[in-house]
Write a protein that holds these residues in place. Structure first.
Motif, PDB file in Angstrom:
ATOM      1  N   GLY A   8       0.836  -1.200   0.000  1.00 40.79           N
ATOM      2  CA  GLY A   8       0.000   0.000   0.000  1.00 40.79           C
ATOM      3  C   GLY A   8       0.862   1.238   0.000  1.00 40.79           C
ATOM      4  N   LYS A   9       0.258   2.358  -0.372  1.00 40.65           N
ATOM      5  CA  LYS A   9       1.016   3.612  -0.421  1.00 40.65           C
ATOM      6  C   LYS A   9       1.538   4.006   0.955  1.00 40.65           C
ATOM      7  CE  LYS A   9      -1.431   5.549  -4.405  1.00 40.65           C
ATOM      8  NZ  LYS A   9      -2.283   6.670  -4.898  1.00 40.65           N
ATOM      9  N   THR A  10       0.757   3.663   1.997  1.00 39.61           N
ATOM     10  CA  THR A  10       1.174   3.937   3.375  1.00 39.61           C
ATOM     11  C   THR A  10       1.140   2.644   4.171  1.00 39.61           C
ATOM     12  OG1 THR A  10      -1.079   4.363   4.157  1.00 39.61           O
ATOM     13  CG2 THR A  10       0.147   6.242   3.244  1.00 39.61           C
ATOM     14  N   TYR A  11       1.740   2.709   5.367  1.00 45.08           N
ATOM     15  CA  TYR A  11       1.715   1.532   6.257  1.00 45.08           C
ATOM     16  C   TYR A  11       0.287   1.135   6.573  1.00 45.08           C
ATOM     17  CZ  TYR A  11       2.356  -1.263  10.507  1.00 45.08           C
ATOM     18  OH  TYR A  11       2.311  -2.265  11.442  1.00 45.08           O
ATOM     19  N   GLU A  12      -0.537   2.142   6.917  1.00 51.53           N
ATOM     20  CA  GLU A  12      -1.923   1.861   7.285  1.00 51.53           C
ATOM     21  C   GLU A  12      -2.702   1.250   6.130  1.00 51.53           C
ATOM     22  OE1 GLU A  12      -0.320   4.662   7.883  1.00 51.53           O
ATOM     23  OE2 GLU A  12      -0.151   4.553  10.077  1.00 51.53           O
ATOM     24  N   GLU A  13      -2.475   1.751   4.919  1.00 50.44           N
ATOM     25  CA  GLU A  13      -3.174   1.228   3.752  1.00 50.44           C
ATOM     26  C   GLU A  13      -2.782  -0.220   3.488  1.00 50.44           C
ATOM     27  OE1 GLU A  13      -2.642   2.052  -0.870  1.00 50.44           O
ATOM     28  OE2 GLU A  13      -3.648   3.741   0.132  1.00 50.44           O
ATOM     29  N   GLY A  45       9.614   8.204  -8.178  1.00 47.18           N
ATOM     30  CA  GLY A  45      10.459   7.360  -7.347  1.00 47.18           C
ATOM     31  C   GLY A  45       9.772   6.849  -6.097  1.00 47.18           C
ATOM     32  N   ALA A  46       8.448   7.034  -6.024  1.00 42.55           N
ATOM     33  CA  ALA A  46       7.699   6.560  -4.848  1.00 42.55           C
ATOM     34  C   ALA A  46       7.725   5.037  -4.797  1.00 42.55           C
ATOM     35  CB  ALA A  46       6.263   7.062  -4.903  1.00 42.55           C
ATOM     36  N   LYS A  47       7.831   4.518  -3.579  1.00 40.39           N
ATOM     37  CA  LYS A  47       7.806   3.068  -3.375  1.00 40.39           C
ATOM     38  C   LYS A  47       6.723   2.730  -2.364  1.00 40.39           C
ATOM     39  CE  LYS A  47      11.556   0.895  -2.615  1.00 40.39           C
ATOM     40  NZ  LYS A  47      12.861   0.502  -1.985  1.00 40.39           N
ATOM     41  N   PRO A  48       5.979   1.659  -2.598  1.00 40.72           N
ATOM     42  CA  PRO A  48       4.921   1.283  -1.662  1.00 40.72           C
ATOM     43  C   PRO A  48       5.498   0.567  -0.441  1.00 40.72           C
ATOM     44  CG  PRO A  48       5.018  -0.318  -3.421  1.00 40.72           C
ATOM     45  CD  PRO A  48       6.017   0.766  -3.771  1.00 40.72           C
ATOM     46  N   TYR A  49       4.713   0.567   0.624  1.00 39.95           N
ATOM     47  CA  TYR A  49       5.045  -0.248   1.790  1.00 39.95           C
ATOM     48  C   TYR A  49       4.724  -1.699   1.466  1.00 39.95           C
ATOM     49  CZ  TYR A  49       6.022   3.222   5.421  1.00 39.95           C
ATOM     50  OH  TYR A  49       6.598   4.200   6.182  1.00 39.95           O
ATOM     51  N   LYS A  50       5.586  -2.579   1.911  1.00 38.15           N
ATOM     52  CA  LYS A  50       5.317  -4.012   1.760  1.00 38.15           C
ATOM     53  C   LYS A  50       5.399  -4.653   3.148  1.00 38.15           C
ATOM     54  CE  LYS A  50       6.905  -6.357  -1.723  1.00 38.15           C
ATOM     55  NZ  LYS A  50       7.808  -7.118  -2.646  1.00 38.15           N
TER      56      LYS A  50
END
Length: 210
Positions: A8-13, A45-50
Motif C-alpha cells: 500500500g502507499k502507506t503503512y496503514e493502507e 520514485g515513490a515506493k509502496p510499503y510491503k
C-alpha cells in the motif's frame, strides 16, 4: 491463510488491505515490515510499503476459533470472554439459548470443555493448556446449589444418624460436596459406584460427633 504479503502507499493502507484479505482483526496478526515505502519527489520514485502479516497462534485464538465453529454448527450466536492465566485458559460464553450449551447438569458444557482442551493441545509443541469453561456463570451457581444441598443433607444425617446417598455426580460436583462437608462434625463423606453413576455418600460419624 496463515501469512500474506500486503502492499500500500502507506503503512496503514497496506495493513488494512492485508487484514481484509486475511479476514482477521489486527490483534490476531503479527506484522513485519518487508520494505518501507517512500513518497518520492512529486510522486517520482515513490515506493509502496510491503508488509508480511502472519496469523498469531495462541491457545486463546485456537480456542475461540474452535468454539465459534462448534456453536455455529449448533445454530447458536455466542460471544466469548477469554482470560489467560498461568494455571488455565478461562472461557465464559454468553448469548441466547445458554441451556443448550449447558445441558443436563452441565453435561454438554463439560463435553465442549473436553473437546476444546483436545483441540487446542493436539499437535502443539508448547506447554499443555488446561481449559476451564463456563456459560453465564453456571458453574458458580451450580457450586452454590451443591453447597446448600450438602449442608441440608449433613443436618439430616446428624439429626437421624443415618447415611444419605446423593444422586450421581461428575468428579467436579463430588469434589464440591466433599469440600463443603470436610469440617462438619459428626459427618464423613465418600464416593461409591462407577462413572457415570458415581455418587457421594454422606454418613454419620459417631467418633467425630463426640
Amino acid at each position: 491463510m496463515k501469512t500474506f504479503e500486503a502492499t500500500g502507499k502507506t503503512y496503514e493502507e497496506a495493513l488494512m488491505a492485508g487484514l481484509a484479505q486475511m479476514g482477521l482483526p489486527s490483534e490476531k496478526v503479527d506484522v513485519e515490515v518487508l520494505e518501507e515505502g517512500t513518497k518520492g519527489f512529486l510522486g517520482i520514485g515513490a515506493k509502496p510499503y510491503k508488509l508480511l502479516l502472519t496469523k498469531k497462534d495462541t491457545p486463546a485464538i485456537r480456542a475461540e476459533e474452535f468454539l465459534k465453529n462448534v456453536t455455529e454448527l449448533m445454530g447458536l450466536t455466542v460471544t466469548f470472554e477469554i482470560t489467560e492465566t498461568e494455571e488455565a485458559l478461562l472461557i465464559n460464553m454468553q448469548g441466547d439459548n445458554q441451556g443448550i450449551l449447558i445441558g443436563h447438569r452441565g453435561e454438554t458444557l463439560d463435553a465442549i470443555q473436553q473437546l476444546t482442551n483436545y483441540a487446542i493441545n493436539t499437535g502443539s509443541d508448547s506447554k499443555r493448556v488446561r481449559v476451564q469453561m463456563d456459560a453465564e456463570n453456571y458453574r458458580a451457581r451450580r457450586e452454590q446449589s451443591l453447597e446448600s444441598l450438602a449442608r441440608k443433607v449433613a443436618t439430616k444425617v446428624q439429626k437421624y444418624r443415618r447415611s444419605v446417598t446423593l444422586e450421581p455426580m461428575n468428579a467436579y460436583e463430588r469434589h464440591v460436596i466433599h469440600a463443603a462437608l470436610q469440617d462438619v462434625p459428626g459427618v464423613t463423606t465418600y464416593s461409591v459406584g462407577t462413572e457415570p453413576n458415581r455418587r457421594v455418600v454422606v454418613s454419620y460419624d459417631r467418633a467425630q460427633a463426640r
